[in-house]
Design a protein around this motif. Sequence first.
Motif, PDB file in Angstrom:
ATOM      1  N   UNK A 130     -54.768 -91.606 -68.891  1.00 32.83           N
ATOM      2  CA  UNK A 130     -53.327 -91.835 -68.756  1.00 32.83           C
ATOM      3  C   UNK A 130     -52.642 -91.848 -70.117  1.00 32.83           C
ATOM      4  N   UNK A 131     -53.312 -92.388 -71.143  1.00 32.44           N
ATOM      5  CA  UNK A 131     -52.725 -92.483 -72.473  1.00 32.44           C
ATOM      6  C   UNK A 131     -52.757 -91.141 -73.195  1.00 32.44           C
ATOM      7  N   UNK A 132     -53.653 -90.288 -72.794  1.00 34.95           N
ATOM      8  CA  UNK A 132     -53.736 -88.950 -73.375  1.00 34.95           C
ATOM      9  C   UNK A 132     -52.713 -87.997 -72.757  1.00 34.95           C
ATOM     10  N   UNK A 133     -52.382 -88.232 -71.497  1.00 28.76           N
ATOM     11  CA  UNK A 133     -51.504 -87.300 -70.778  1.00 28.76           C
ATOM     12  C   UNK A 133     -50.017 -87.596 -70.924  1.00 28.76           C
ATOM     13  N   UNK A 134     -49.653 -88.877 -71.061  1.00 33.02           N
ATOM     14  CA  UNK A 134     -48.238 -89.244 -71.042  1.00 33.02           C
ATOM     15  C   UNK A 134     -47.805 -89.907 -72.345  1.00 33.02           C
ATOM     16  N   UNK A 135     -46.638 -89.524 -72.798  1.00 37.05           N
ATOM     17  CA  UNK A 135     -46.116 -90.080 -74.053  1.00 37.05           C
ATOM     18  C   UNK A 135     -45.699 -91.537 -73.879  1.00 37.05           C
ATOM     19  N   UNK A 136     -45.086 -91.840 -72.713  1.00 32.04           N
ATOM     20  CA  UNK A 136     -44.683 -93.205 -72.401  1.00 32.04           C
ATOM     21  C   UNK A 136     -45.129 -93.557 -70.984  1.00 32.04           C
ATOM     22  N   UNK A 137     -45.568 -94.799 -70.809  1.00 32.62           N
ATOM     23  CA  UNK A 137     -45.937 -95.319 -69.487  1.00 32.62           C
ATOM     24  C   UNK A 137     -45.082 -96.565 -69.237  1.00 32.62           C
ATOM     25  N   UNK A 138     -44.346 -96.557 -68.124  1.00 32.80           N
ATOM     26  CA  UNK A 138     -43.478 -97.679 -67.768  1.00 32.80           C
ATOM     27  C   UNK A 138     -44.097 -98.402 -66.565  1.00 32.80           C
TER      28      UNK A 138
END
Length: 247
Positions: A130-138
């Motif tokens: 998830x941290x590799x694919x998305x710049x921001x996670x809300x």
Amino acid sequence: MATWIKAEVIENRRWNKDLFSLTLDADVAPFVAGQFAKLGLEIDGKLIQRAYSYVNPPSSKYLEIYATRVADGLLSPRLHELEAGDNVMITKDATGFFTLEEIPQGEHLWMISTGTALGPFLSILQEEEVWQRFRKVVLIHAVRFSADLSYQAEINELKKKHSDQILVQPFVSREPKAGALSGRITHALEDGMLERVVGIPLTPEKSQIMLCGNPQMVKDVRALLEQKGLEKNLRRKPGHITTEQYW
């Protein structure tokens, strides 16, 4: 036909009088973060069962289930009473499509949950993908009372580890709580408050949204997102909104 196996309770962490988390030891098949299994107990000669998502990532030694005790429920009050050393039945294989591999590419991933539906998000957030694919996670977690904001230590650890990527916004609907928005997610979406507070707009160009929890919340939030031009995510037609109802 589901294969049922025995799981031993390692710990029953009771957050308050209704919310609890069972740590279990069982030889289950490999699963994907975001999937669920079924727990069951034999009650009056019948196997009473219910689906629960895993809170733990697939790499964990133990399994973890986050649940709420429904006063008039058949199963959850019995699960709530379990202690270390007790046994519960669990399906060997997990299932479900509320997983990252079902989510199209995007810049921002919104995880919107109510109550115990926080569980599958915690499982996913403990995976590197998830941290590799998305710049921001809300991460949005809506509850009624501040005492229902479980897993704060784990969430704080995620904030510490991924401080440049994760944004966490709780909602507490029935009492004031510092740092939390009051009222419901739908109201904060309608008047733009949620996007203003988080500092990220919800747009078809950049947003992917995972909705999990109360079916009415899922339905209402999806309708509001569709008004913004976001579409339901389907395998045959990739979109922006992926949903999982929690009962």
